[in-house]
Design a protein around this motif. Sequence first.
Motif, PDB file in Angstrom:
ATOM      1  N   GLY A 614      14.124  -0.105   4.633  1.00 39.31           N
ATOM      2  CA  GLY A 614      14.092  -0.015   3.236  1.00 39.31           C
ATOM      3  C   GLY A 614      13.539  -1.459   2.650  1.00 39.31           C
ATOM      4  N   GLN A 615      13.785  -2.365   3.278  1.00 38.75           N
ATOM      5  CA  GLN A 615      13.491  -3.899   2.618  1.00 38.75           C
ATOM      6  C   GLN A 615      12.166  -4.053   3.088  1.00 38.75           C
ATOM      7  OE1 GLN A 615      16.305  -6.159   5.110  1.00 38.75           O
ATOM      8  NE2 GLN A 615      17.556  -6.589   3.349  1.00 38.75           N
ATOM      9  N   ILE A 616      11.506  -3.639   4.322  1.00 42.34           N
ATOM     10  CA  ILE A 616      10.271  -3.871   4.683  1.00 42.34           C
ATOM     11  C   ILE A 616       9.049  -3.009   3.809  1.00 42.34           C
ATOM     12  CG2 ILE A 616       8.581  -3.285   6.364  1.00 42.34           C
ATOM     13  CD1 ILE A 616      10.315  -6.013   7.044  1.00 42.34           C
ATOM     14  N   VAL A 617       9.616  -1.992   3.552  1.00 41.81           N
ATOM     15  CA  VAL A 617       8.429  -1.286   2.719  1.00 41.81           C
ATOM     16  C   VAL A 617       8.514  -1.692   1.297  1.00 41.81           C
ATOM     17  CG1 VAL A 617       8.765   1.143   3.936  1.00 41.81           C
ATOM     18  CG2 VAL A 617       9.914   0.631   2.115  1.00 41.81           C
ATOM     19  N   THR A 618       9.670  -2.249   0.812  1.00 40.23           N
ATOM     20  CA  THR A 618       9.762  -2.785  -0.454  1.00 40.23           C
ATOM     21  C   THR A 618       9.011  -4.143  -0.382  1.00 40.23           C
ATOM     22  OG1 THR A 618      11.983  -2.037  -0.766  1.00 40.23           O
ATOM     23  CG2 THR A 618      11.397  -3.794  -2.233  1.00 40.23           C
ATOM     24  N   PHE A 619       9.083  -4.964   0.436  1.00 46.99           N
ATOM     25  CA  PHE A 619       8.048  -6.172   0.698  1.00 46.99           C
ATOM     26  C   PHE A 619       6.659  -5.815   0.645  1.00 46.99           C
ATOM     27  CE2 PHE A 619      11.531  -8.641   3.550  1.00 46.99           C
ATOM     28  CZ  PHE A 619      12.358  -8.773   2.230  1.00 46.99           C
ATOM     29  N   LEU A 620       6.433  -4.638   1.348  1.00 51.61           N
ATOM     30  CA  LEU A 620       4.787  -4.464   1.293  1.00 51.61           C
ATOM     31  C   LEU A 620       4.530  -3.960  -0.002  1.00 51.61           C
ATOM     32  CD1 LEU A 620       4.577  -2.557   4.844  1.00 51.61           C
ATOM     33  CD2 LEU A 620       3.750  -4.630   4.308  1.00 51.61           C
ATOM     34  N   TRP A 621       5.341  -3.147  -0.526  1.00 50.61           N
ATOM     35  CA  TRP A 621       5.136  -2.493  -1.933  1.00 50.61           C
ATOM     36  C   TRP A 621       4.803  -3.518  -3.004  1.00 50.61           C
ATOM     37  CZ3 TRP A 621       8.847  -1.738  -5.989  1.00 50.61           C
ATOM     38  CH2 TRP A 621       8.323  -1.023  -7.279  1.00 50.61           C
ATOM     39  N   ARG A 622       5.917  -4.457  -2.961  1.00 55.26           N
ATOM     40  CA  ARG A 622       5.638  -5.717  -3.870  1.00 55.26           C
ATOM     41  C   ARG A 622       4.361  -6.521  -3.593  1.00 55.26           C
ATOM     42  NH1 ARG A 622      11.987  -7.536  -3.651  1.00 55.26           N
ATOM     43  NH2 ARG A 622      12.850  -5.876  -4.807  1.00 55.26           N
ATOM     44  N   ALA A 623       4.147  -6.828  -2.381  1.00 64.22           N
ATOM     45  CA  ALA A 623       2.932  -7.740  -1.962  1.00 64.22           C
ATOM     46  C   ALA A 623       1.608  -6.979  -2.560  1.00 64.22           C
ATOM     47  CB  ALA A 623       2.817  -8.055  -0.622  1.00 64.22           C
ATOM     48  N   LYS A 624       1.554  -5.611  -2.609  1.00 61.73           N
ATOM     49  CA  LYS A 624       0.419  -5.034  -3.007  1.00 61.73           C
ATOM     50  C   LYS A 624       0.464  -4.788  -4.844  1.00 61.73           C
ATOM     51  CE  LYS A 624      -2.177  -3.147  -0.887  1.00 61.73           C
ATOM     52  NZ  LYS A 624      -3.519  -3.677  -0.485  1.00 61.73           N
ATOM     53  N   GLY A 625       1.307  -5.275  -5.372  1.00 54.58           N
ATOM     54  CA  GLY A 625       1.357  -5.368  -6.749  1.00 54.58           C
ATOM     55  C   GLY A 625       2.299  -4.158  -7.518  1.00 54.58           C
ATOM     56  N   LYS A 626       3.126  -3.564  -6.720  1.00 56.48           N
ATOM     57  CA  LYS A 626       4.096  -2.655  -7.118  1.00 56.48           C
ATOM     58  C   LYS A 626       3.160  -1.344  -7.756  1.00 56.48           C
ATOM     59  CE  LYS A 626       7.860  -5.904  -8.305  1.00 56.48           C
ATOM     60  NZ  LYS A 626       8.622  -6.332  -9.497  1.00 56.48           N
ATOM     61  N   PRO A 627       2.310  -0.864  -6.964  1.00 59.58           N
ATOM     62  CA  PRO A 627       1.529   0.428  -7.552  1.00 59.58           C
ATOM     63  C   PRO A 627       2.491   1.437  -7.698  1.00 59.58           C
ATOM     64  CG  PRO A 627       1.113   0.190  -5.116  1.00 59.58           C
ATOM     65  CD  PRO A 627       2.123  -1.000  -5.391  1.00 59.58           C
ATOM     66  N   VAL A 648       9.304   3.803  -0.995  1.00 57.10           N
ATOM     67  CA  VAL A 648       9.183   4.619  -0.013  1.00 57.10           C
ATOM     68  C   VAL A 648       8.138   5.624  -0.759  1.00 57.10           C
ATOM     69  CG1 VAL A 648      10.496   6.548   0.855  1.00 57.10           C
ATOM     70  CG2 VAL A 648      11.549   4.302   0.578  1.00 57.10           C
ATOM     71  N   GLN A 649       8.355   6.056  -1.875  1.00 52.81           N
ATOM     72  CA  GLN A 649       7.267   6.767  -2.436  1.00 52.81           C
ATOM     73  C   GLN A 649       5.829   6.548  -2.176  1.00 52.81           C
ATOM     74  OE1 GLN A 649       8.568   7.037  -6.727  1.00 52.81           O
ATOM     75  NE2 GLN A 649       8.005   9.338  -6.490  1.00 52.81           N
ATOM     76  N   TRP A 650       5.471   5.161  -2.335  1.00 51.77           N
ATOM     77  CA  TRP A 650       4.241   4.660  -2.237  1.00 51.77           C
ATOM     78  C   TRP A 650       3.785   4.745  -0.722  1.00 51.77           C
ATOM     79  CZ3 TRP A 650       3.868   0.030   0.540  1.00 51.77           C
ATOM     80  CH2 TRP A 650       2.487  -0.438   0.506  1.00 51.77           C
TER      81      TRP A 650
END
Length: 685
Positions: A614-627, A648-650
């Motif tokens: 859960g943390q890793i996908v959140t880090f990636l999502w935030r690094a991509k600008g929270k699409p 997780v949705q993204w």
Amino acid sequence: MPGPGKTVGLPDPYVSYYLYNILMLSTIYKNVKSNLNLEPAGSRQAAFGRCENCQIVVYYWQRVCRANQPGGVTSPGSGELRMDKANWQGEIIMKRTILSVLLICGMLGTCMLPVSFAGTDNAADPAETAGAPAAVASEAEEIVISDEFILAPETNDDLLWQYLDESLKDGDSRQDADEASPDPQGSVRNMKQNLSSGSARLFDALKSRISEVANGKRTSTAFTLSFKNDLGLTASASGSSASKAAEAAYSKLQINPQTVIHALLADCPYDLYWYDKGVSLTYTYNYTYRQNRDGSYNVTMNEITFKFPVAYDYAGSASFIVDKSKMTAVQTALSTIRSIVAEYKGLSDVEKLRAYKNRICNLTAYNHEAAGNASTHYVNPWQLIWVFDNNPSTKVVCEGYAKAFQYLCDLSSFKGPVYCISVSGTLTTSDGSGPHMWNIIHMDDGLNYMVDVTNCDNEEIAPDDLLFMVKPVSGSVNDKYLFRGGVFEYIYRYDSSTRSVQRAEDLMLSRSHFKDVRENDYFLEPVLWAVANNITQGTSATTFSPSNPCTRDQAVTFLWRAAGSRKVRNVVNPFTDVYTSDYYYDAVLWALRYDVTNGLTKTEFGPKATCSRGQIVTFLWRAKGKPSSSKAISFRDVPKNAYYYPAVQWAVEKGITNGTTTETFSPDQVCTRGQIVTFLYRTLK
């Protein structure tokens, strides 16, 4: 009686004795028969596979013994001799006559001369034949190994090893690739292990005789093997015809000669340097059959004979004979090979392999004329023996280079589990495509490397060592492997025979230098990408540790490097557990600046704490600008109010991950190093 194609020769001194004995026995037989008026039921043919006259005497002896019982008379049709009491008084005369005949036969020694195949014993068990007169004969069947197994002389170079076209049918139980060498037979992957029990015995017997020819200890290449004495196999069966009974008996042996020949060609190609693969190989098996009174047949398997054609350069004065005078070069080569192995014995594994490559290139040269001449005899320019014969005029093509390298490896002791195989297929360069043979070397790091000694010789198509123990840029076993040197590309493809005979794991070339990252791992491409882009270099020079938990310091460092390793300014480090000397210092500040993570607390980052999925996908999502994402997800362990729900949705929408099952994402499960580089690779690619 002799089988088809076989004649029984008697030494000259015995001919007159043999004829005299037949004459005498025939006279005695007629006299006994006329005096006693005996007519045995059934056939008079030999029952024990020896001198017919002696067999007849023994046959009558058995009949008299059985008939000499109280009552003396057996019913007609019972299969026993009919004898009335008037004939009993002749019993003594007959017994004495028979003993005299046996004595004469023993003195002359002729009745011990077999009239069947050499090395066989067609004698029947008296217990089996008692009361059942039988016809005895030997039959043989000759089988030609088809062109599917043995090449014709005109076959193209890319079919050099098409005798390996069929995979071994008995399964695949080869040694584990990580088993340390040396072993008693060197590092060769012994194909005998692929065979059934019966075929393995045949393999051993043939390999021993092949070796004797190669070593100059045997001149005949026609190998006759007794099933019983040489292979330790016995088989008999009954049937409505001799052929059907023979088929049933043969099946009991559980041998497959074609598979055995395949295994021999794959396992010891160097010992078969004298063998002409351009001529059909045949094997013949023979059996003894006995016809019973009810018309059925009993069959016993006797022998099997293999006839290996001899190559032109080693042919003797007759078929299936090698010329010992032409084997001098072989012995010279063997001596050279032993000296090379001894000379480099103390080197490290890599140094030893390099020394072998250099020595082969110094000893021989590429035979361009033979490779380009379709009329060149098939076997001559391909023999590894020409590499080591110390004759400057003998040259070889790719097969010679590859076999020579494998031979040296097979005879060597390595410090690690190193072994070499020869493979065939095609090589494509800017100059075109053609048949080729090369080697795969398995090293102690658990990885496979390509070795093309041919093209390391005087820079045939590539600079020296460019194609020696190298890893491909891309490719797979079933497609092709691409190697690149400067602006030049070299494409190697395995042929179908190599793929069918060799294990996939032995053919799989290592693009990664990590021994724990295999070609069939889902994270292979992500790891290669991560290494190529300097996102990570692994946990050591040879390990990536893909199953290890990914820590927070590793996660932010991977993300930071993937983003370009940009240093940020005007960001104050609030964490007491992150120091300027830490390799992840700049990565942590970058993560703070772009809101990738804010730490476990206001003053604690927790660099060595493990990251969850859960943390890793959140880090990636935030690094991509929270699409934002409208993807509907059905993971029962991802509630809508969870901080990682939109991430997780993204991730699911973008194909970065699909969860651990169709119903679970496992957000609290520790994320491994293999998983995080895979998520990152999918995100950025």
